[in-house]
Design a protein around this motif. Structure first.
Motif, PDB file in Angstrom:
ATOM      1  N   PHE A  73       0.858  -1.192   0.000  1.00  0.00           N
ATOM      2  CA  PHE A  73       0.000   0.000   0.000  1.00  0.00           C
ATOM      3  C   PHE A  73       0.894   1.242   0.000  1.00  0.00           C
ATOM      4  O   PHE A  73       0.875   2.049   0.925  1.00  0.00           O
ATOM      5  N   SER A  74       1.681   1.384  -1.063  1.00  0.00           N
ATOM      6  CA  SER A  74       2.700   2.427  -1.102  1.00  0.00           C
ATOM      7  C   SER A  74       2.130   3.837  -1.159  1.00  0.00           C
ATOM      8  O   SER A  74       2.838   4.798  -0.861  1.00  0.00           O
ATOM      9  N   ASN A  75       0.855   3.970  -1.534  1.00  0.00           N
ATOM     10  CA  ASN A  75       0.281   5.321  -1.590  1.00  0.00           C
ATOM     11  C   ASN A  75      -0.191   5.798  -0.212  1.00  0.00           C
ATOM     12  O   ASN A  75      -0.488   6.969  -0.029  1.00  0.00           O
ATOM     13  N   LEU A  76      -0.247   4.893   0.771  1.00  0.00           N
ATOM     14  CA  LEU A  76      -0.595   5.296   2.141  1.00  0.00           C
ATOM     15  C   LEU A  76       0.688   5.680   2.874  1.00  0.00           C
ATOM     16  O   LEU A  76       1.724   5.036   2.710  1.00  0.00           O
ATOM     17  N   ASN A  77       0.601   6.736   3.695  1.00  0.00           N
ATOM     18  CA  ASN A  77       1.780   7.223   4.407  1.00  0.00           C
ATOM     19  C   ASN A  77       1.369   7.824   5.749  1.00  0.00           C
ATOM     20  O   ASN A  77       0.220   7.674   6.174  1.00  0.00           O
ATOM     21  N   GLU A  78       2.296   8.512   6.396  1.00  0.00           N
ATOM     22  CA  GLU A  78       2.041   9.113   7.722  1.00  0.00           C
ATOM     23  C   GLU A  78       0.824  10.036   7.722  1.00  0.00           C
ATOM     24  O   GLU A  78       0.139  10.151   8.732  1.00  0.00           O
ATOM     25  N   ASP A  79       0.552  10.695   6.594  1.00  0.00           N
ATOM     26  CA  ASP A  79      -0.612  11.590   6.509  1.00  0.00           C
ATOM     27  C   ASP A  79      -1.926  10.829   6.643  1.00  0.00           C
ATOM     28  O   ASP A  79      -2.968  11.437   6.871  1.00  0.00           O
ATOM     29  N   ASN A  80      -1.867   9.520   6.458  1.00  0.00           N
ATOM     30  CA  ASN A  80      -3.068   8.692   6.534  1.00  0.00           C
ATOM     31  C   ASN A  80      -3.194   7.957   7.865  1.00  0.00           C
ATOM     32  O   ASN A  80      -4.044   7.095   8.013  1.00  0.00           O
ATOM     33  N   ILE A  81      -2.345   8.308   8.823  1.00  0.00           N
ATOM     34  CA  ILE A  81      -2.352   7.641  10.132  1.00  0.00           C
ATOM     35  C   ILE A  81      -2.635   8.660  11.221  1.00  0.00           C
ATOM     36  O   ILE A  81      -2.062   9.746  11.229  1.00  0.00           O
ATOM     37  N   LEU A  82      -3.510   8.288  12.136  1.00  0.00           N
ATOM     38  CA  LEU A  82      -3.671   9.052  13.370  1.00  0.00           C
ATOM     39  C   LEU A  82      -3.354   8.100  14.517  1.00  0.00           C
ATOM     40  O   LEU A  82      -4.125   7.196  14.829  1.00  0.00           O
ATOM     41  N   ASP A  83      -2.182   8.299  15.091  1.00  0.00           N
ATOM     42  CA  ASP A  83      -1.735   7.505  16.239  1.00  0.00           C
ATOM     43  C   ASP A  83      -2.331   8.172  17.479  1.00  0.00           C
ATOM     44  O   ASP A  83      -1.676   8.889  18.212  1.00  0.00           O
ATOM     45  N   TYR A  84      -3.632   7.949  17.660  1.00  0.00           N
ATOM     46  CA  TYR A  84      -4.434   8.720  18.604  1.00  0.00           C
ATOM     47  C   TYR A  84      -4.095   8.474  20.072  1.00  0.00           C
ATOM     48  O   TYR A  84      -4.501   9.253  20.933  1.00  0.00           O
ATOM     49  N   LEU A  85      -3.336   7.444  20.395  1.00  0.00           N
ATOM     50  CA  LEU A  85      -2.973   7.172  21.784  1.00  0.00           C
ATOM     51  C   LEU A  85      -1.578   7.684  22.143  1.00  0.00           C
ATOM     52  O   LEU A  85      -1.134   7.519  23.279  1.00  0.00           O
ATOM     53  N   ARG A  86      -0.910   8.328  21.194  1.00  0.00           N
ATOM     54  CA  ARG A  86       0.419   8.883  21.485  1.00  0.00           C
ATOM     55  C   ARG A  86       0.312  10.013  22.500  1.00  0.00           C
ATOM     56  O   ARG A  86      -0.719  10.679  22.617  1.00  0.00           O
ATOM     57  N   ASP A  87       1.407  10.236  23.211  1.00  0.00           N
ATOM     58  CA  ASP A  87       1.443  11.274  24.245  1.00  0.00           C
ATOM     59  C   ASP A  87       1.073  12.651  23.720  1.00  0.00           C
ATOM     60  O   ASP A  87       0.413  13.421  24.412  1.00  0.00           O
ATOM     61  N   ASP A  88       1.463  12.980  22.497  1.00  0.00           N
ATOM     62  CA  ASP A  88       1.172  14.313  21.969  1.00  0.00           C
ATOM     63  C   ASP A  88      -0.300  14.492  21.601  1.00  0.00           C
ATOM     64  O   ASP A  88      -0.709  15.578  21.198  1.00  0.00           O
TER      65      ASP A  88
END
Length: 161
Positions: free
Chosen positions: A67-82
């Motif tokens: 899935f090379s067209n998916l990248n960091e812009d397509n991820i929400l790491d919603y449990l991260r400290d920030d």
């Protein structure tokens, strides 16, 4: 054949409408076939897929599954400290919604639920941070619970299917 042309035309029209304002669609499930759907939605510019999960793990899976067209812009790491402030805001709002429904829950239960991707995604839709959510395709979680708890039914609608 005529029916197929109508359906193709309808899909093309929907794509054209969405291209005017690229809408975010939340994906709380992360099975490969769900990621494939998110990749296709991005490729066809139907919407901006936002996949809830751990960024390093999802980036690895994007790479190894093609899935090379998916990248960091397509991820929400919603449990991260920030993202803690947003998570706590969602927990408070969820407790208020349950209180309004005369079904109060403890802060511990609200926190446990909101840490689940389906609940978090439903709250994103409720707050207008996403236009929609694709859920329930692969989850062992009863995906309709957060939808009914948070998004609710439209006025005048009394049944779903």
């Amino acid at each position: 054949m005529q029916k197929r042309n109508f359906l193709d035309s309808l899909v093309d029209k929907a794509i054209d409408i969405n291209r005017e304002k690229m809408r975010k669609i939340v994906f709380p499930d992360t099975d490969d076939f769900v990621l494939e759907a998110a990749s296709l939605i991005k490729e066809k510019r139907i919407a901006h897929p936002l996949i809830l999960g751990e960024s390093p793990e999802l980036m690895r899976r994007f790479s190894t599954s093609g899935f090379s067209n998916l990248n960091e812009d397509n991820i929400l790491d919603y449990l991260r400290d920030d993202n803690k402030a947003k998570l706590h805001e969602f927990i408070r709002e969820y407790m208020q919604l349950r209180e309004q429904d005369k079904k109060p829950i403890s802060s511990e239960e609200a926190q446990a639920n909101m840490r689940k991707p389906h609940y978090y995604g439903a709250m994103m839709v409720k707050k207008g941070l996403a236009s929609g959510m694709v859920t329930g395709a692969s989850s062992s979680t009863k995906a309709h619970y957060p939808v009914f708890d948070i998004i609710k039914l439209a006025p005048g609608v009394t049944r779903t299917s």
